[in-house]
Design a protein around this motif. Structure first.
Motif, PDB file in Angstrom:
ATOM      1  N   GLU A  72       0.779  -1.233  -0.073  1.00  0.00           N
ATOM      2  CA  GLU A  72       0.027   0.140   0.021  1.00  0.00           C
ATOM      3  C   GLU A  72       1.011   1.168   0.013  1.00  0.00           C
ATOM      4  N   LEU A  73       2.062   1.302   0.741  1.00  0.00           N
ATOM      5  CA  LEU A  73       2.865   2.428   0.708  1.00  0.00           C
ATOM      6  C   LEU A  73       3.652   2.759  -0.458  1.00  0.00           C
ATOM      7  N   GLN A  74       3.621   1.688  -1.398  1.00  0.00           N
ATOM      8  CA  GLN A  74       4.395   1.698  -2.611  1.00  0.00           C
ATOM      9  C   GLN A  74       5.700   1.867  -2.584  1.00  0.00           C
ATOM     10  N   VAL A  75       6.406   1.055  -1.774  1.00  0.00           N
ATOM     11  CA  VAL A  75       7.793   1.120  -1.536  1.00  0.00           C
ATOM     12  C   VAL A  75       8.304  -0.368  -1.712  1.00  0.00           C
ATOM     13  N   PRO A  76       9.644  -0.467  -2.002  1.00  0.00           N
ATOM     14  CA  PRO A  76      10.299  -1.950  -2.189  1.00  0.00           C
ATOM     15  C   PRO A  76      10.582  -2.499  -0.813  1.00  0.00           C
ATOM     16  N   VAL A  77      10.639  -3.962  -0.817  1.00  0.00           N
ATOM     17  CA  VAL A  77      10.998  -4.673   0.190  1.00  0.00           C
ATOM     18  C   VAL A  77      12.307  -5.578  -0.217  1.00  0.00           C
ATOM     19  N   LEU A  78      13.408  -5.512   0.696  1.00  0.00           N
ATOM     20  CA  LEU A  78      14.607  -6.180   0.119  1.00  0.00           C
ATOM     21  C   LEU A  78      14.809  -7.519   1.073  1.00  0.00           C
ATOM     22  N   PHE A  79      14.911  -8.587   0.623  1.00  0.00           N
ATOM     23  CA  PHE A  79      14.905  -9.823   1.293  1.00  0.00           C
ATOM     24  C   PHE A  79      16.509 -10.298   1.316  1.00  0.00           C
ATOM     25  N   HIS A  80      17.246 -10.653   2.384  1.00  0.00           N
ATOM     26  CA  HIS A  80      18.610 -11.442   2.249  1.00  0.00           C
ATOM     27  C   HIS A  80      17.894 -12.697   1.713  1.00  0.00           C
ATOM     28  N   THR A  81      18.841 -13.341   0.905  1.00  0.00           N
ATOM     29  CA  THR A  81      18.809 -14.555   0.207  1.00  0.00           C
ATOM     30  C   THR A  81      20.142 -15.246   0.138  1.00  0.00           C
TER      31      THR A  81
ATOM     32  N   LYS B 288      17.887 -22.179   6.390  1.00  0.00           N
ATOM     33  CA  LYS B 288      16.636 -22.670   5.542  1.00  0.00           C
ATOM     34  C   LYS B 288      15.745 -21.630   4.977  1.00  0.00           C
ATOM     35  N   TYR B 289      15.777 -20.558   5.817  1.00  0.00           N
ATOM     36  CA  TYR B 289      14.828 -19.615   5.852  1.00  0.00           C
ATOM     37  C   TYR B 289      15.077 -18.659   4.601  1.00  0.00           C
ATOM     38  N   SER B 290      16.303 -18.535   4.062  1.00  0.00           N
ATOM     39  CA  SER B 290      16.651 -17.817   2.817  1.00  0.00           C
ATOM     40  C   SER B 290      16.464 -18.284   1.426  1.00  0.00           C
ATOM     41  N   ASN B 291      15.904 -19.412   1.019  1.00  0.00           N
ATOM     42  CA  ASN B 291      15.899 -19.857  -0.172  1.00  0.00           C
ATOM     43  C   ASN B 291      14.761 -18.960  -0.749  1.00  0.00           C
ATOM     44  N   PRO B 292      15.357 -18.449  -2.098  1.00  0.00           N
ATOM     45  CA  PRO B 292      14.467 -17.559  -2.613  1.00  0.00           C
ATOM     46  C   PRO B 292      12.840 -17.939  -3.116  1.00  0.00           C
ATOM     47  N   LEU B 293      12.796 -19.163  -3.055  1.00  0.00           N
ATOM     48  CA  LEU B 293      11.386 -19.940  -3.480  1.00  0.00           C
ATOM     49  C   LEU B 293      10.555 -19.440  -2.330  1.00  0.00           C
ATOM     50  N   HIS B 294      10.794 -19.259  -1.258  1.00  0.00           N
ATOM     51  CA  HIS B 294       9.917 -18.633  -0.234  1.00  0.00           C
ATOM     52  C   HIS B 294       9.510 -17.336  -0.800  1.00  0.00           C
ATOM     53  N   VAL B 295      10.138 -16.638  -1.150  1.00  0.00           N
ATOM     54  CA  VAL B 295       9.674 -15.304  -1.577  1.00  0.00           C
ATOM     55  C   VAL B 295       8.985 -15.389  -2.881  1.00  0.00           C
TER      56      VAL B 295
ATOM     57  N   PRO C 107      23.057 -21.418  -1.680  1.00  0.00           N
ATOM     58  CA  PRO C 107      23.182 -22.340  -2.893  1.00  0.00           C
ATOM     59  C   PRO C 107      22.137 -22.413  -3.909  1.00  0.00           C
ATOM     60  N   TRP C 108      21.355 -21.482  -3.807  1.00  0.00           N
ATOM     61  CA  TRP C 108      19.978 -21.296  -4.594  1.00  0.00           C
ATOM     62  C   TRP C 108      20.017 -20.228  -5.688  1.00  0.00           C
ATOM     63  N   GLN C 109      21.182 -20.124  -6.367  1.00  0.00           N
ATOM     64  CA  GLN C 109      21.364 -19.234  -7.571  1.00  0.00           C
ATOM     65  C   GLN C 109      20.318 -19.598  -8.748  1.00  0.00           C
ATOM     66  N   ASP C 110      20.011 -20.837  -9.168  1.00  0.00           N
ATOM     67  CA  ASP C 110      19.132 -20.896  -9.885  1.00  0.00           C
ATOM     68  C   ASP C 110      17.652 -20.642  -9.481  1.00  0.00           C
ATOM     69  N   GLU C 111      17.421 -20.842  -8.502  1.00  0.00           N
ATOM     70  CA  GLU C 111      15.971 -20.417  -8.047  1.00  0.00           C
ATOM     71  C   GLU C 111      15.863 -18.975  -7.975  1.00  0.00           C
ATOM     72  N   ALA C 112      16.817 -18.285  -7.507  1.00  0.00           N
ATOM     73  CA  ALA C 112      16.786 -16.934  -7.634  1.00  0.00           C
ATOM     74  C   ALA C 112      16.523 -16.343  -9.013  1.00  0.00           C
ATOM     75  N   LEU C 113      17.238 -16.814 -10.125  1.00  0.00           N
ATOM     76  CA  LEU C 113      17.076 -16.421 -11.528  1.00  0.00           C
ATOM     77  C   LEU C 113      15.599 -16.812 -11.886  1.00  0.00           C
ATOM     78  N   ALA C 114      15.167 -17.765 -11.600  1.00  0.00           N
ATOM     79  CA  ALA C 114      13.989 -18.361 -12.010  1.00  0.00           C
ATOM     80  C   ALA C 114      12.757 -17.238 -11.454  1.00  0.00           C
ATOM     81  N   VAL C 115      12.987 -17.107 -10.124  1.00  0.00           N
ATOM     82  CA  VAL C 115      11.799 -16.324  -9.453  1.00  0.00           C
ATOM     83  C   VAL C 115      12.142 -14.789 -10.080  1.00  0.00           C
ATOM     84  N   ALA C 116      13.030 -14.218 -10.450  1.00  0.00           N
ATOM     85  CA  ALA C 116      13.275 -13.067 -11.028  1.00  0.00           C
ATOM     86  C   ALA C 116      12.864 -12.966 -12.569  1.00  0.00           C
TER      87      ALA C 116
END
Length: 288
Positions: free
Chosen positions: A148-157, A175-182, A202-211
């Motif tokens: 609603e505030l129209q600002v970004p959120v940055l997640f450590h991954t 375990k909390y920082s797998n990008p698939l959770h995001v 170790p989830w680089q491909d997951e991050a690329l897939a999500v992005a």
């Protein structure tokens, strides 16, 4: 107040680690582990010192603290203090804030107040340190408010240097920082602008897939020297994600000087390099 034409780069990932009273953002074993992981007896600048550092380099920087007080018992550098110092140095600093999702509606009210009253431009969450899965429903009211505030959120991954080498990792769980959770967050909040911080080992491909799959998901390149970037990250930054990849250093853990020197040696296309260093961030942060 930021003069984009005068900037060499916009660093979207720097840390406010020292409060005005000298208190630090990490304590004890976790702070020592981060220093050892990044091979530092490193300087810990105050926010005004950080501003001077980036001003000397003709760069702007996004600055934030991390509020993991529920999980660690250690209070953060105050967000209001960071925002005030950024306002005093608005030619080079852009304030983000750290909020603790475990604080529930307190965090929701805090997020709204920080944007509306203190000029905060985005938020930083650290699932490892805060001990939560990004797709945990307890955080969804917070995401609704940030949307609603129209600002970004940055997640450590990906892996974190916090707790590395300490017995049991200092209790910090990877375990909390797998990008698939995001990815769940991006699907459930399609209007929320998200930045996945770091090469997500170790989830680089997951991050690329999500992005590539979610239009409002970006990747910052902080926390690693570019000479260690996996080849698929460089390939996607050059092609499919050239408008969604952002320069970040992780200063003071890694200096922008070191990062940029190593980035200069990557096989990045001439037309892509300025996008990564400045233009993508300027657009995402509405600085244009």
């Amino acid at each position: 107040m930021i003069d984009l034409d005068a900037l060499v780069a916009i660093d979207v990932h720097t840390h406010a680690e020292v409060a005005e009273n000298g208190a630090e953002s990490l304590g004890g074993a976790l702070k020592a582990a981060a220093d050892a992981y990044f091979r530092a007896g490193r300087e810990r600048p105050t926010v005004p010192e950080l501003a001077a550092y980036y001003r000397e380099r003709n760069m702007a920087a996004v600055v934030f603290t991390v509020d993991a007080e529920t999980a660690t018992g250690h209070p953060p550098v105050p967000n209001e203090e960071v925002a005030r110092a950024c306002a005093d140095n608005a030619d080079v600093l852009i304030p983000f804030a750290g909020v603790d999702p475990w604080k529930g509606r307190v965090a929701v009210r805090q997020a709204r107040r920080l944007v509306e009253e203190h000029g905060v431009r985005g938020f930083k969450l650290h699932p490892n340190l805060q001990a939560f899965f990004p797709n945990d429903r307890m955080a969804y009211e917070l995401y609704e408010t940030i949307t609603e505030l129209q600002v970004p959120v940055l997640f450590h991954t990906g892996q974190t240097g916090i707790g590395a080498g300490v017995p049991g990792g200092g209790g910090v769980r990877l375990k909390y920082s797998n990008p698939l959770h995001v990815d769940d967050v991006a699907a459930d909040f399609p209007d929320l602008t998200i930045i996945l911080a770091h090469p997500s080992f170790p989830w680089q491909d997951e991050a690329l897939a999500v992005a590539t799959h979610k239009p409002r998901v970006h990747i910052d390149l902080s926390g690693w020297s570019p000479k260690y970037f996996p080849p698929q990250l460089v390939q996607y930054a050059n092609t499919l994600l050239q408008d969604k990849v952002l320069f970040g250093s992780d200063y003071p853990l890694i200096s922008p000087d070191r990062w940029l020197a190593d980035f200069a040696n990557l096989p990045i296309k001439d037309e892509v390099r300025p996008k990564i260093l400045k233009h993508n961030a300027a657009r995402l942060l509405n600085l244009q």
